[in-house]
Motif scaffolding. Structure first.
Motif, PDB file in Angstrom:
ATOM      1  N   ARG A   4       1.761  -5.888 -10.137  1.00 57.46           N
ATOM      2  CA  ARG A   4       0.988  -5.272  -9.060  1.00 57.46           C
ATOM      3  C   ARG A   4       0.391  -6.336  -8.130  1.00 57.46           C
ATOM      4  O   ARG A   4      -0.252  -7.289  -8.570  1.00 57.46           O
ATOM      5  CB  ARG A   4      -0.114  -4.410  -9.659  1.00 57.46           C
ATOM      6  N   ARG A   5       0.588  -6.154  -6.814  1.00 64.58           N
ATOM      7  CA  ARG A   5       0.185  -7.155  -5.831  1.00 64.58           C
ATOM      8  C   ARG A   5      -0.992  -6.754  -4.957  1.00 64.58           C
ATOM      9  O   ARG A   5      -1.681  -7.611  -4.406  1.00 64.58           O
ATOM     10  CB  ARG A   5       1.356  -7.474  -4.880  1.00 64.58           C
ATOM     11  N   LEU A   6      -1.230  -5.467  -4.791  1.00 62.50           N
ATOM     12  CA  LEU A   6      -2.215  -5.038  -3.806  1.00 62.50           C
ATOM     13  C   LEU A   6      -3.609  -5.624  -4.054  1.00 62.50           C
ATOM     14  O   LEU A   6      -4.254  -6.087  -3.090  1.00 62.50           O
ATOM     15  CB  LEU A   6      -2.253  -3.511  -3.749  1.00 62.50           C
ATOM     16  N   PRO A   7      -4.124  -5.650  -5.278  1.00 67.72           N
ATOM     17  CA  PRO A   7      -5.447  -6.261  -5.473  1.00 67.72           C
ATOM     18  C   PRO A   7      -5.479  -7.741  -5.094  1.00 67.72           C
ATOM     19  O   PRO A   7      -6.463  -8.213  -4.510  1.00 67.72           O
ATOM     20  CB  PRO A   7      -5.705  -6.061  -6.974  1.00 67.72           C
ATOM     21  N   ALA A   8      -4.420  -8.470  -5.401  1.00 71.77           N
ATOM     22  CA  ALA A   8      -4.384  -9.894  -5.083  1.00 71.77           C
ATOM     23  C   ALA A   8      -4.300 -10.133  -3.581  1.00 71.77           C
ATOM     24  O   ALA A   8      -4.973 -11.019  -3.035  1.00 71.77           O
ATOM     25  CB  ALA A   8      -3.200 -10.558  -5.786  1.00 71.77           C
TER      26      ALA A   8
ATOM     27  N   ALA B 218       0.824  -1.208   0.000  1.00 72.58           N
ATOM     28  CA  ALA B 218       0.000   0.000   0.000  1.00 72.58           C
ATOM     29  C   ALA B 218       0.859   1.258   0.000  1.00 72.58           C
ATOM     30  O   ALA B 218       0.383   2.347  -0.351  1.00 72.58           O
ATOM     31  CB  ALA B 218      -0.928   0.003   1.209  1.00 72.58           C
ATOM     32  N   VAL B 219       2.121   1.122   0.377  1.00 71.68           N
ATOM     33  CA  VAL B 219       3.075   2.233   0.286  1.00 71.68           C
ATOM     34  C   VAL B 219       3.881   2.141  -1.005  1.00 71.68           C
ATOM     35  O   VAL B 219       4.049   3.131  -1.728  1.00 71.68           O
ATOM     36  CB  VAL B 219       4.026   2.237   1.500  1.00 71.68           C
ATOM     37  N   LEU B 220       4.376   0.956  -1.322  1.00 72.65           N
ATOM     38  CA  LEU B 220       5.276   0.789  -2.461  1.00 72.65           C
ATOM     39  C   LEU B 220       4.590   1.063  -3.796  1.00 72.65           C
ATOM     40  O   LEU B 220       5.129   1.777  -4.653  1.00 72.65           O
ATOM     41  CB  LEU B 220       5.867  -0.624  -2.449  1.00 72.65           C
TER      42      LEU B 220
ATOM     43  N   ARG C 236      -3.782 -15.814  -4.088  1.00 72.49           N
ATOM     44  CA  ARG C 236      -3.430 -15.052  -5.287  1.00 72.49           C
ATOM     45  C   ARG C 236      -2.236 -14.120  -5.074  1.00 72.49           C
ATOM     46  O   ARG C 236      -1.695 -13.588  -6.038  1.00 72.49           O
ATOM     47  CB  ARG C 236      -4.628 -14.206  -5.728  1.00 72.49           C
ATOM     48  N   SER C 237      -1.851 -13.927  -3.832  1.00 77.02           N
ATOM     49  CA  SER C 237      -0.760 -12.990  -3.547  1.00 77.02           C
ATOM     50  C   SER C 237       0.513 -13.355  -4.292  1.00 77.02           C
ATOM     51  O   SER C 237       1.353 -12.485  -4.552  1.00 77.02           O
ATOM     52  CB  SER C 237      -0.483 -12.949  -2.042  1.00 77.02           C
ATOM     53  N   TRP C 238       0.671 -14.641  -4.613  1.00 74.00           N
ATOM     54  CA  TRP C 238       1.876 -15.105  -5.294  1.00 74.00           C
ATOM     55  C   TRP C 238       1.575 -15.581  -6.710  1.00 74.00           C
ATOM     56  O   TRP C 238       2.374 -16.281  -7.315  1.00 74.00           O
ATOM     57  CB  TRP C 238       2.516 -16.224  -4.486  1.00 74.00           C
ATOM     58  N   ASP C 239       0.417 -15.181  -7.237  1.00 79.13           N
ATOM     59  CA  ASP C 239       0.018 -15.583  -8.586  1.00 79.13           C
ATOM     60  C   ASP C 239       0.182 -14.397  -9.527  1.00 79.13           C
ATOM     61  O   ASP C 239      -0.315 -13.308  -9.250  1.00 79.13           O
ATOM     62  CB  ASP C 239      -1.446 -16.056  -8.573  1.00 79.13           C
ATOM     63  N   PHE C 240       0.899 -14.622 -10.629  1.00 78.79           N
ATOM     64  CA  PHE C 240       1.136 -13.566 -11.616  1.00 78.79           C
ATOM     65  C   PHE C 240       0.575 -14.039 -12.962  1.00 78.79           C
ATOM     66  O   PHE C 240       1.316 -14.526 -13.812  1.00 78.79           O
ATOM     67  CB  PHE C 240       2.627 -13.280 -11.741  1.00 78.79           C
TER      68      PHE C 240
ATOM     69  N   SER D 154      -5.365  -8.122  -1.267  1.00 76.11           N
ATOM     70  CA  SER D 154      -6.678  -7.753  -0.735  1.00 76.11           C
ATOM     71  C   SER D 154      -7.682  -8.882  -0.943  1.00 76.11           C
ATOM     72  O   SER D 154      -8.486  -9.191  -0.049  1.00 76.11           O
ATOM     73  CB  SER D 154      -7.181  -6.475  -1.411  1.00 76.11           C
ATOM     74  N   ALA D 155      -7.653  -9.506  -2.123  1.00 76.05           N
ATOM     75  CA  ALA D 155      -8.568 -10.620  -2.405  1.00 76.05           C
ATOM     76  C   ALA D 155      -8.303 -11.789  -1.465  1.00 76.05           C
ATOM     77  O   ALA D 155      -9.242 -12.444  -0.980  1.00 76.05           O
ATOM     78  CB  ALA D 155      -8.421 -11.056  -3.861  1.00 76.05           C
ATOM     79  N   ASP D 156      -7.041 -12.090  -1.196  1.00 76.92           N
ATOM     80  CA  ASP D 156      -6.716 -13.179  -0.264  1.00 76.92           C
ATOM     81  C   ASP D 156      -7.189 -12.860   1.147  1.00 76.92           C
ATOM     82  O   ASP D 156      -7.704 -13.734   1.860  1.00 76.92           O
ATOM     83  CB  ASP D 156      -5.209 -13.429  -0.261  1.00 76.92           C
ATOM     84  N   LEU D 157      -7.010 -11.627   1.565  1.00 78.37           N
ATOM     85  CA  LEU D 157      -7.479 -11.241   2.898  1.00 78.37           C
ATOM     86  C   LEU D 157      -8.995 -11.380   2.994  1.00 78.37           C
ATOM     87  O   LEU D 157      -9.521 -11.880   4.002  1.00 78.37           O
ATOM     88  CB  LEU D 157      -7.054  -9.811   3.206  1.00 78.37           C
ATOM     89  N   ARG D 158      -9.700 -11.001   1.966  1.00 73.06           N
ATOM     90  CA  ARG D 158     -11.152 -11.143   1.963  1.00 73.06           C
ATOM     91  C   ARG D 158     -11.534 -12.626   2.016  1.00 73.06           C
ATOM     92  O   ARG D 158     -12.468 -13.012   2.734  1.00 73.06           O
ATOM     93  CB  ARG D 158     -11.757 -10.484   0.725  1.00 73.06           C
ATOM     94  N   ALA D 159     -10.799 -13.457   1.279  1.00 81.21           N
ATOM     95  CA  ALA D 159     -11.111 -14.885   1.256  1.00 81.21           C
ATOM     96  C   ALA D 159     -10.894 -15.541   2.612  1.00 81.21           C
ATOM     97  O   ALA D 159     -11.644 -16.446   3.014  1.00 81.21           O
ATOM     98  CB  ALA D 159     -10.262 -15.591   0.196  1.00 81.21           C
ATOM     99  N   HIS D 160      -9.880 -15.096   3.358  1.00 80.34           N
ATOM    100  CA  HIS D 160      -9.523 -15.761   4.614  1.00 80.34           C
ATOM    101  C   HIS D 160     -10.069 -15.064   5.854  1.00 80.34           C
ATOM    102  O   HIS D 160     -10.158 -15.686   6.912  1.00 80.34           O
ATOM    103  CB  HIS D 160      -7.998 -15.881   4.710  1.00 80.34           C
ATOM    104  N   ALA D 161     -10.431 -13.788   5.728  1.00 80.23           N
ATOM    105  CA  ALA D 161     -10.912 -13.053   6.900  1.00 80.23           C
ATOM    106  C   ALA D 161     -12.331 -12.525   6.728  1.00 80.23           C
ATOM    107  O   ALA D 161     -12.873 -11.932   7.660  1.00 80.23           O
ATOM    108  CB  ALA D 161      -9.958 -11.902   7.219  1.00 80.23           C
ATOM    109  N   GLY D 162     -12.922 -12.708   5.552  1.00 81.24           N
ATOM    110  CA  GLY D 162     -14.286 -12.257   5.340  1.00 81.24           C
ATOM    111  C   GLY D 162     -14.375 -10.794   4.953  1.00 81.24           C
ATOM    112  O   GLY D 162     -13.370 -10.117   4.733  1.00 81.24           O
ATOM    113  N   GLU D 163     -15.605 -10.314   4.895  1.00 86.86           N
ATOM    114  CA  GLU D 163     -15.842  -8.944   4.438  1.00 86.86           C
ATOM    115  C   GLU D 163     -15.256  -7.898   5.387  1.00 86.86           C
ATOM    116  O   GLU D 163     -15.030  -6.755   4.993  1.00 86.86           O
ATOM    117  CB  GLU D 163     -17.340  -8.709   4.249  1.00 86.86           C
ATOM    118  N   GLY D 164     -15.008  -8.283   6.624  1.00 89.53           N
ATOM    119  CA  GLY D 164     -14.391  -7.350   7.564  1.00 89.53           C
ATOM    120  C   GLY D 164     -12.880  -7.397   7.561  1.00 89.53           C
ATOM    121  O   GLY D 164     -12.230  -7.022   8.551  1.00 89.53           O
TER     122      GLY D 164
END
Length: 222
Positions: free
Chosen positions: A83-87, A59-61, A161-165, A89-99
């Motif tokens: 670019r990694r931020l969208p991926a 989010a900084v880089l 997805r964080s490691w998927d290109f 974010s998607a992983d965080l949503r998948a593992h932690a839910g909408e919050g």
């Protein structure tokens, strides 16, 4: 972190950078946290916390790279396929839910790392150095991390997805191309020396982040 081996000393600055940062790189890779995470012995909160730290860094880089993409030094490296931020974010949503955003709490070492990224945002060579450390790491060792996590926890790779290109069909070929860009970067000897030192600093910051994560292992062990 970037872990390709077997490159000779006469291949230009990229080879020198790897060689002169090898000790710091090796220290950064030795992490009790990653060892236990990849063994499948930790609860899902461990991955969520880890991804939250990664999110904090990108989010900084990534905005810093976007802001500098017209710079002659940064431009060749500013590839949107990385670019990694969208991926993340998607992983965080998948593992932690909408919050999932509630989990975006940086550990002290992650905040120090992010602060250094902010500091180098106006130094093109420094920005490229951290770009190299983050993205080539995800393109090499990160591919192994993804497979091991899927195997250890039964998570579908669509939730890693964080490691998927998807835009990089051959990570090996891309890493070689990236190193050729480092070789061609318009840096004199003094600037190259500063890049080597900044890469060492980046590896230390990464090591400190994993130390912070390792300190929390008792709360995550199953």
């Amino acid at each position: 972190m970037d872990d390709d081996a077997g490159r000779s000393a006469d291949e230009g600055f990229a080879a020198r950078l790897r060689r002169e940062t090898a000790e710091a790189h090796g220290a950064a890779e030795r992490s009790p946290f990653m060892e236990e995470l990849l063994s499948g012995s930790l609860g899902p909160a461990a991955l969520t916390t880890f991804l939250a730290q990664v999110h904090h860094l990108y989010a900084v880089l990534e905005p810093a790279v976007d802001a500098a993409r017209d710079d002659v030094v940064v431009a060749p490296f500013a590839d949107d396929r990385l670019r990694r931020l969208p991926a993340v974010s998607a992983d965080l949503r998948a593992h932690a839910g909408e919050g999932w955003r509630e989990h975006l709490v940086p550990l002290p070492a992650a905040e120090r790392y992010a602060e250094r990224l902010r500091q180098v945002a106006t130094w093109p060579a420094g920005l490229v150095t951290h770009h190299y450390l983050r993205y080539l790491g995800d393109l090499s060792g990160g591919q192994v991390v993804r497979r091991l996590l899927a195997r250890a926890y039964g998570w579908p790779e669509a939730e890693l997805r964080s490691w998927d290109f998807p835009g990089v069909p051959s990570p090996k070929r891309y890493r070689d191309h990236y190193r050729s860009l480092l070789d061609a970067a318009p840096w004199d000897e003094a600037e190259r020396g500063r890049v080597v030192e900044e890469a060492r600093r980046g590896y230390r910051l990464n090591e400190e982040l994993f130390d912070d994560l390792s300190a929390r292992l008792p709360e995550w062990r199953r």
